[in-house]
Write a protein that holds these residues in place. Structure first.
Motif, short mmCIF file in Angstrom:
data_model
loop_
_atom_site.label_atom_id
_atom_site.label_comp_id
_atom_site.label_asym_id
_atom_site.label_seq_id
_atom_site.Cartn_x
_atom_site.Cartn_y
_atom_site.Cartn_z
N ALA A 254 73.78 50.36 104.35
CA ALA A 254 72.49 49.71 104.05
C ALA A 254 72.49 49.15 102.63
O ALA A 254 71.60 48.40 102.25
N ASN A 255 73.50 49.52 101.83
CA ASN A 255 73.52 49.10 100.43
C ASN A 255 73.71 47.58 100.29
O ASN A 255 74.66 47.02 100.83
N SER A 256 72.83 46.96 99.52
CA SER A 256 72.84 45.49 99.46
C SER A 256 74.10 44.95 98.81
O SER A 256 74.62 43.90 99.22
N ALA A 257 74.62 45.65 97.79
CA ALA A 257 75.84 45.15 97.12
C ALA A 257 77.06 45.29 98.04
O ALA A 257 77.94 44.43 98.05
N LEU A 258 77.09 46.35 98.84
CA LEU A 258 78.20 46.53 99.78
C LEU A 258 78.13 45.45 100.86
O LEU A 258 79.16 44.86 101.24
N ARG A 259 76.92 45.18 101.32
CA ARG A 259 76.75 44.17 102.38
C ARG A 259 77.17 42.78 101.88
O ARG A 259 77.94 42.08 102.54
N SER A 260 76.67 42.41 100.69
CA SER A 260 77.02 41.07 100.20
C SER A 260 78.49 41.02 99.77
O SER A 260 79.16 40.00 99.96
N GLY A 261 79.00 42.14 99.22
CA GLY A 261 80.41 42.19 98.80
C GLY A 261 81.35 42.01 99.99
O GLY A 261 82.36 41.30 99.91
N LEU A 262 81.01 42.65 101.11
CA LEU A 262 81.86 42.53 102.31
C LEU A 262 81.83 41.09 102.83
O LEU A 262 82.87 40.53 103.20
N GLU A 263 80.63 40.53 102.82
CA GLU A 263 80.49 39.15 103.30
C GLU A 263 81.34 38.19 102.46
O GLU A 263 82.06 37.36 102.99
N GLU A 264 81.26 38.38 101.13
CA GLU A 264 82.05 37.54 100.21
C GLU A 264 83.53 37.69 100.46
O GLU A 264 84.29 36.72 100.50
N MET A 265 83.97 38.95 100.62
CA MET A 265 85.39 39.22 100.86
C MET A 265 85.84 38.53 102.15
O MET A 265 86.91 37.95 102.23
N GLY A 266 84.97 38.61 103.17
CA GLY A 266 85.28 37.97 104.45
C GLY A 266 85.46 36.47 104.30
O GLY A 266 86.43 35.89 104.81
#
Ligand code: KG4
Ligand code: ZN
Length: 333
Positions: free
Chosen positions: A273-285
């Motif tokens: 649910a963490n917003s930085a993890l969510r956006s970080g994963l999206e960026e990495m993808g």
């Protein structure tokens, strides 16, 4: 004929019940336990007492919201473990009595498998095989999912879980339990200006206990010089700790994808649910050309919808258990 399953989740401090019909979630009701805030962490005895109070109303609500009659149920799925024994006992005992009274089969579910299969509660569903970073209050795992019920553990934490790193940091900062969502909120207002070193562990394993100690010494040192250090720098401290936890998680996840060649990456568990993890994963993808799968908030933290989805897959394989089943505190995926 339709397959309708009632699912029960009671592994930690949330009592939840859900109904699934032919793989479609009809309801997902959750009762949170506020009492643990008073103690800065989950008190097992208080958790099992609260489950006792909550379970009947939560199951009633799930059945009502689904618009079905309990006589229509095909089976009862329940979390058998891993989790707190006193908490699990409530859900398991309830499931046994319920199944016996309706004369329907029971399905045991592994809570960590269920976190991953929460991705099948709605679209887009990750295609097989995919990798899942499961990050919760008790676990941090990188899992290779080859089939719905076939999973291989590629790496895990050797000490604290990622959620514990958030919660223990919160305790040091004087924040309420669970601190993960609060750190996420304050981090949005701050900048990651403080540096914390990265732990050295096996390629796909994690370690967070050193980070906790580093934060403790960092706070002590700074409070000595400025007694108001935490209050004056709360947002930046939260941003810095969160940035470090997220960078550790994503770095290892990237290695796992490169090593396995699997390009479908999902996250699961409360910390997803963490917003930085969510956006970080999206960026990495985006950067790597990989597909990423991020569950809706409702399906990140503990919920019975994920137990229902797993129960449905097991129902199709006729994987039932008898009345002699007992909960287990530890259970590998
Ligand atoms: O999966 P979960 O609900 O329960 C367990 O199975 O452990 O995960 C709970 C954990 C807690 O440690 C909580 O602080 C963390 O998930 N958490 C978060 C966020 N929301 C929940 N951590 C960081 N950021 C969040 N937004
Ligand atoms: Zn969980």
């Amino acid at each position: 004929m339709s397959v309708i399953i009632l699912a029960i989740e009671s592994s930690c401090d949330d009592t939840s019940a859900a109904v699934i019909q032919d793989g479609v979630i009809l309801s997902n009701c959750i009762a949170n336990q506020e009492i643990h805030k008073l103690y800065g962490g989950v008190v097992p005895e208080a958790a099992s007492r609260a489950h006792q109070i909550n379970i009947v109303p939560v199951v009633d609500a799930a059945i009502q919201k689904a618009g079905i009659k309990k006589e229509e149920l095909s089976a009862v799925a329940f979390t058998r473990g891993p989790g707190l024994i006193g908490s699990l006992l409530v859900g398991v005992s309830f499931a046994k009595s319920f199944a016996m009274s309706l004369d329907i089969p029971m399905i045991e579910v592994n809570h960590m498998q269920a976190h991953i299969l929460a991705h099948y509660a709605e679209d887009p569903k990750p295609p097989l095989p995919f990798l899942c970073l499961t990050v919760s209050g008790g676990h941090t795992q990188i899992v290779k999912v080859t089939d719905h019920l076939e999973m291989e553990l590629l790496g895990s934490t050797i000490d604290d879980a990622a959620g514990e790193a958030f919660d223990k940091t919160g305790k040091l900062l004087g924040l309420d339990y669970p601190a993960g969502p609060l750190i996420d909120k304050y981090a949005k207002l701050g900048k990651p200006v403080f540096e914390f070193t990265e732990p050295k562990v096996g390629e796909l394993d994690f370690s967070f206990s050193g980070l906790k100690t580093a934060i403790l010494y960092f706070l002590r040192r700074n409070i000595k010089e400025n007694p108001n250090f935490i209050e004056e720098n709360l947002n930046d401290i939260c941003a810095s700790v969160q940035a470090r936890i997220v960078s550790i998680l994503l770095k290892k996840f990237k290695v796992a994808a490169q090593k396995t060649g699997i390009q479908h990456l999902a996250i699961a568990g409360g910390v997803s649910a963490n917003s930085a993890l969510r956006s970080g994963l999206e960026e990495m993808g985006k950067e790597m050309g990989w597909e990423t799968y991020i569950p809706r908030f409702e399906y990140c933290t503990d919920n019975a919808a994920m137990i229902a989805v797993t129960g449905y897959f097991k129902y199709l394989k006729k994987e039932f258990v008898g009345q002699d089943v007992i909960p287990v505190a530890r259970w590998s995926i």
